[in-house]
Design a protein around this motif. Structure first.
Motif, PDB file in Angstrom:
ATOM      1  N   VAL A  83       0.856  -1.190   0.000  1.00 29.07           N
ATOM      2  CA  VAL A  83       0.000   0.000   0.000  1.00 29.07           C
ATOM      3  C   VAL A  83       0.891   1.238   0.000  1.00 29.07           C
ATOM      4  CG1 VAL A  83      -1.887  -1.137   1.207  1.00 29.07           C
ATOM      5  CG2 VAL A  83      -0.117   0.035   2.518  1.00 29.07           C
ATOM      6  N   PRO A  84       0.397   2.365  -0.517  1.00 29.88           N
ATOM      7  CA  PRO A  84       1.210   3.587  -0.503  1.00 29.88           C
ATOM      8  C   PRO A  84       1.373   4.102   0.925  1.00 29.88           C
ATOM      9  CG  PRO A  84      -0.997   4.049  -1.333  1.00 29.88           C
ATOM     10  CD  PRO A  84      -0.894   2.568  -1.200  1.00 29.88           C
ATOM     11  N   CYS A  85       2.615   4.428   1.283  1.00 28.01           N
ATOM     12  CA  CYS A  85       2.927   4.967   2.599  1.00 28.01           C
ATOM     13  C   CYS A  85       3.593   6.319   2.392  1.00 28.01           C
ATOM     14  CB  CYS A  85       3.849   4.027   3.359  1.00 28.01           C
ATOM     15  SG  CYS A  85       3.100   2.404   3.664  1.00 28.01           S
ATOM     16  N   TYR A  86       3.168   7.294   3.149  1.00 29.71           N
ATOM     17  CA  TYR A  86       3.555   8.680   2.899  1.00 29.71           C
ATOM     18  C   TYR A  86       4.552   9.172   3.953  1.00 29.71           C
ATOM     19  CZ  TYR A  86      -0.384   8.282  -0.225  1.00 29.71           C
ATOM     20  OH  TYR A  86      -1.242   7.850  -1.230  1.00 29.71           O
ATOM     21  N   TYR A  87       5.629   9.796   3.466  1.00 28.87           N
ATOM     22  CA  TYR A  87       6.727  10.245   4.303  1.00 28.87           C
ATOM     23  C   TYR A  87       6.925  11.752   4.200  1.00 28.87           C
ATOM     24  CZ  TYR A  87       8.814   5.464   4.314  1.00 28.87           C
ATOM     25  OH  TYR A  87       9.078   4.126   4.459  1.00 28.87           O
ATOM     26  N   SER A  88       7.391  12.351   5.300  1.00 28.38           N
ATOM     27  CA  SER A  88       8.063  13.644   5.190  1.00 28.38           C
ATOM     28  C   SER A  88       9.342  13.409   4.405  1.00 28.38           C
ATOM     29  CB  SER A  88       8.412  14.198   6.573  1.00 28.38           C
ATOM     30  OG  SER A  88       7.287  14.739   7.194  1.00 28.38           O
ATOM     31  N   LYS A  89       9.748  14.382   3.619  1.00 29.77           N
ATOM     32  CA  LYS A  89      10.919  14.174   2.746  1.00 29.77           C
ATOM     33  C   LYS A  89      12.171  13.819   3.528  1.00 29.77           C
ATOM     34  CE  LYS A  89      10.816  18.014   0.435  1.00 29.77           C
ATOM     35  NZ  LYS A  89      11.277  19.022  -0.557  1.00 29.77           N
ATOM     36  N   THR A  90      12.399  14.478   4.664  1.00 30.49           N
ATOM     37  CA  THR A  90      13.633  14.214   5.426  1.00 30.49           C
ATOM     38  C   THR A  90      13.683  12.768   5.889  1.00 30.49           C
ATOM     39  OG1 THR A  90      12.527  15.059   7.412  1.00 30.49           O
ATOM     40  CG2 THR A  90      13.939  16.591   6.195  1.00 30.49           C
ATOM     41  N   LEU A  91      12.564  12.251   6.403  1.00 40.28           N
ATOM     42  CA  LEU A  91      12.547  10.865   6.884  1.00 40.28           C
ATOM     43  C   LEU A  91      12.686   9.877   5.725  1.00 40.28           C
ATOM     44  CD1 LEU A  91       9.779  10.998   9.629  1.00 40.28           C
ATOM     45  CD2 LEU A  91      12.241  10.853   9.948  1.00 40.28           C
ATOM     46  N   TYR A  92      12.093  10.203   4.596  1.00 42.91           N
ATOM     47  CA  TYR A  92      12.197   9.337   3.421  1.00 42.91           C
ATOM     48  C   TYR A  92      13.656   9.177   3.003  1.00 42.91           C
ATOM     49  CZ  TYR A  92      11.655   7.829  -1.467  1.00 42.91           C
ATOM     50  OH  TYR A  92      11.752   7.160  -2.658  1.00 42.91           O
ATOM     51  N   TYR A  93      14.367  10.302   2.910  1.00 45.29           N
ATOM     52  CA  TYR A  93      15.761  10.238   2.473  1.00 45.29           C
ATOM     53  C   TYR A  93      16.670   9.657   3.556  1.00 45.29           C
ATOM     54  CZ  TYR A  93      14.446  12.847  -1.677  1.00 45.29           C
ATOM     55  OH  TYR A  93      13.867  13.228  -2.862  1.00 45.29           O
ATOM     56  N   ASP A  94      16.343   9.901   4.828  1.00 48.69           N
ATOM     57  CA  ASP A  94      17.123   9.277   5.904  1.00 48.69           C
ATOM     58  C   ASP A  94      17.030   7.763   5.799  1.00 48.69           C
ATOM     59  OD1 ASP A  94      18.000  11.629   7.025  1.00 48.69           O
ATOM     60  OD2 ASP A  94      16.429  11.729   8.547  1.00 48.69           O
ATOM     61  N   GLU A  95      15.825   7.263   5.592  1.00 50.85           N
ATOM     62  CA  GLU A  95      15.621   5.820   5.492  1.00 50.85           C
ATOM     63  C   GLU A  95      16.327   5.259   4.253  1.00 50.85           C
ATOM     64  OE1 GLU A  95      11.656   3.733   4.536  1.00 50.85           O
ATOM     65  OE2 GLU A  95      11.657   3.858   6.726  1.00 50.85           O
ATOM     66  N   GLN A  96      16.187   5.960   3.143  1.00 48.10           N
ATOM     67  CA  GLN A  96      16.806   5.518   1.890  1.00 48.10           C
ATOM     68  C   GLN A  96      18.324   5.500   1.999  1.00 48.10           C
ATOM     69  OE1 GLN A  96      15.181   6.643  -2.172  1.00 48.10           O
ATOM     70  NE2 GLN A  96      16.926   8.025  -2.072  1.00 48.10           N
ATOM     71  N   ASN A  97      18.894   6.551   2.608  1.00 47.74           N
ATOM     72  CA  ASN A  97      20.347   6.620   2.760  1.00 47.74           C
ATOM     73  C   ASN A  97      20.866   5.549   3.701  1.00 47.74           C
ATOM     74  OD1 ASN A  97      20.681   8.794   1.018  1.00 47.74           O
ATOM     75  ND2 ASN A  97      20.430  10.320   2.632  1.00 47.74           N
ATOM     76  N   CYS A  98      20.131   5.309   4.788  1.00 50.56           N
ATOM     77  CA  CYS A  98      20.558   4.258   5.722  1.00 50.56           C
ATOM     78  C   CYS A  98      20.654   2.907   5.015  1.00 50.56           C
ATOM     79  CB  CYS A  98      19.575   4.162   6.893  1.00 50.56           C
ATOM     80  SG  CYS A  98      19.787   5.442   8.146  1.00 50.56           S
TER      81      CYS A  98
END
Length: 488
Positions: A284-299
């Motif tokens: 399902v689509p899950c919606y992020y604040s941009k900062t948290l999205y990129y933090d998760e992606q970078n980790c």
């Protein structure tokens, strides 16, 4: 206004600007009040204040432990000078570039009480004053226009419930465009100024006539909800969760429009979306604040880069462990022995186990082995108490992650461009790591360095967003060494 607060008014002429901070607007003034026998000190945040200005202040009286009785103003309004002497002092105080005390005296002497009307309506008439030529008039016109704009912006902002402190900051950032920018989208205040949140910006918006169900207001609420969700430990929310929070926050139900708004916000890069399987259901689509999205992606990306095996001489490691155990009069369990040897062969690894399973002894042994291998080992933990305990047990200094990454001025000085200088980083109490701090830490690890994460995924969860240690353990990407035998 605070509950129980009684607002008072004070009106008078500014005799002296005792102190003015250009950056914050914090000012201490000496004001000759119309209803006081003596001049009194007044404190207020204001972009520019000049001696001779006639001001009306709103606030309350207070007793300062050092400076005594003073009026603490929460807002101020500039008014026309009440006397010719005040007008002369006002114009000659530095308000207008090119107009000093002598020129001010000439202007007021020529026009008298009509002086301000001349400035506002027929400024060209200043050419009638001896000593003012066309070049000087041009400079006076520019300076007066700037002053008038500042005054209008401050009055506009304060008129819509913005404190003088934030009005100063807003003017410094937006300049002459402050009014138009705030009118266009008052919710930008929450994005651009620390200390102004959604609720304050929403009050301004409603004061400006923004509709309760406007698209602008609902989108701002969605961004606020996503940003605030990290306080409950969430990296993302589903549309149903967002809808429930909007109903609670705005007391309205935009269910028929929510998906449209979410897609529009994603298109405009105001939020990010990731499709995830939740509770075994289809993605399902899950919606992020941009900062948290990129933090998760970078980790995720940086952990994958770290997770490569290292060739070691297993025979020499086994011999070293036997010698170390004998020297330290230490009896390692098979689990502990395997964990130390296994972690030594990994660039990134996790050591986990419940209370009493020997994580501390295993860590101390591991650090000694890494040092014997010629590596510099740095210790860190999320909190000061955890770092202090780690350092005492292992025998070398341990730092908090914030201190290690040199946190100052609202950010970390150590990062991808300015990495840490170390061979191996050992981090304890990793169950307390949130996604943002983990991203900052991983981003500062230099190429070729090792990382060891230690913690019990069932203990001390992070205050911020994410469940980092538990997610890394179940990911299958990071080698995990688990201690199960209880020694207590």
């Amino acid at each position: 206004m605070q509950k129980g607060f009684v607002e008072e008014q004070l009106q008078g002429i500014v005799e002296r600007v005792t102190y003015h901070n250009v950056e914050t607007g914090w000012s201490v003034l000496r004001v000759k009040c119309f209803n006081e026998h003596e001049a009194v000190p007044v404190t207020v945040h204001q972009t520019r204040v000049f001696a001779g200005a006639t001001m009306k202040f709103f606030g309350s009286w207070a007793q300062h432990p050092t400076f005594g009785r003073q009026f603490k103003a929460v807002r101020a309004e500039e008014q026309k000078p009440a006397t010719a002497a005040g007008l002369e002092k006002y114009l000659g105080s530095g308000l207008i570039k090119g107009v000093g005390p002598k020129t001010a005296r000439k202007i007021v002497g020529y026009f008298g009480k009509r002086t301000l009307d001349i400035f506002e309506e027929r400024i060209e008439d200043l050419l009638l004053v001896p000593g003012i030529a066309q070049k000087k008039l041009a400079g006076i016109k520019t300076a007066w226009e700037e002053h008038r704009m500042v005054r209008e912006v401050m009055l506009f902002l304060q008129g819509h419930g913005i404190s003088t402190l934030f009005a100063v900051r807003i003017y410094k950032k937006y300049g002459d465009q402050a009014v138009s920018l705030v009118q266009e989208n008052p919710y930008r205040l929450a994005d651009d100024f620390y200390g102004i949140g959604f609720f304050s910006a929403d009050k301004v918006a409603l004061s400006l006539g923004i509709a309760l169900d406007s698209e602008l207001r609902i989108m701002a609420a969605i961004r606020h909800i996503l940003a605030a969700s990290r306080e409950q430990g969430h990296c993302f929310l589903t549309s149903s969760q967002i809808l429930a929070r909007i109903r609670e926050l705005l007391e309205m139900d935009p269910a028929d429009r929510l998906e449209v708004y979410l897609h529009s916000m994603e298109r405009d890069n105001l939020l990010k979306t990731r499709f995830l399987e939740i509770d075994g259901l289809a993605a399902v689509p899950c919606y992020y604040s941009k900062t948290l999205y990129y933090d998760e992606q970078n980790c995720a990306a940086w952990v994958r880069q770290l997770c490569v095996p290292i060739d070691i001489d297993e025979k020499k490691v086994k011999q070293w462990l036997q010698s170390y155990s004998a020297t330290q009069n230490l009896q390692l369990s098979a689990e502990q022995h395997g964990a130390v040897a296994g972690i030594a062969s990994c660039r990134c690894a996790i050591l986990t186990g419940g209370p009493g399973c020997g994580k501390t002894t295993t860590t101390k042994t591991l650090v000694s082995l890494l040092q014997a291998m010629g590596l510099t080992v740095t210790l860190a933990a999320p909190t000061g108490r955890a770092a202090q305990r780690m350092g005492e047990v292992i025998g070398i200094e341990a730092k908090t992650i914030h201190r290690l990454l040199e946190y100052q001025g609202g950010g970390f000085q150590r990062n991808r461009e300015q990495p840490l200088v170390l061979d191996c980083l050992v981090v304890d109490e990793c169950s307390m790591l949130d996604i943002s701090l983990t991203a900052a830490l991983l981003g500062a690890i230099p190429e070729g360095a090792r990382l060891v994460l230690i913690g019990d995924a069932d203990q001390l969860p992070s205050v911020g967003a994410g469940n980092v240690l538990a997610d890394l353990i179940v990911s299958g990407v990071v080698p995990v060494f688990t201690l199960n035998k209880v020694f207590r």
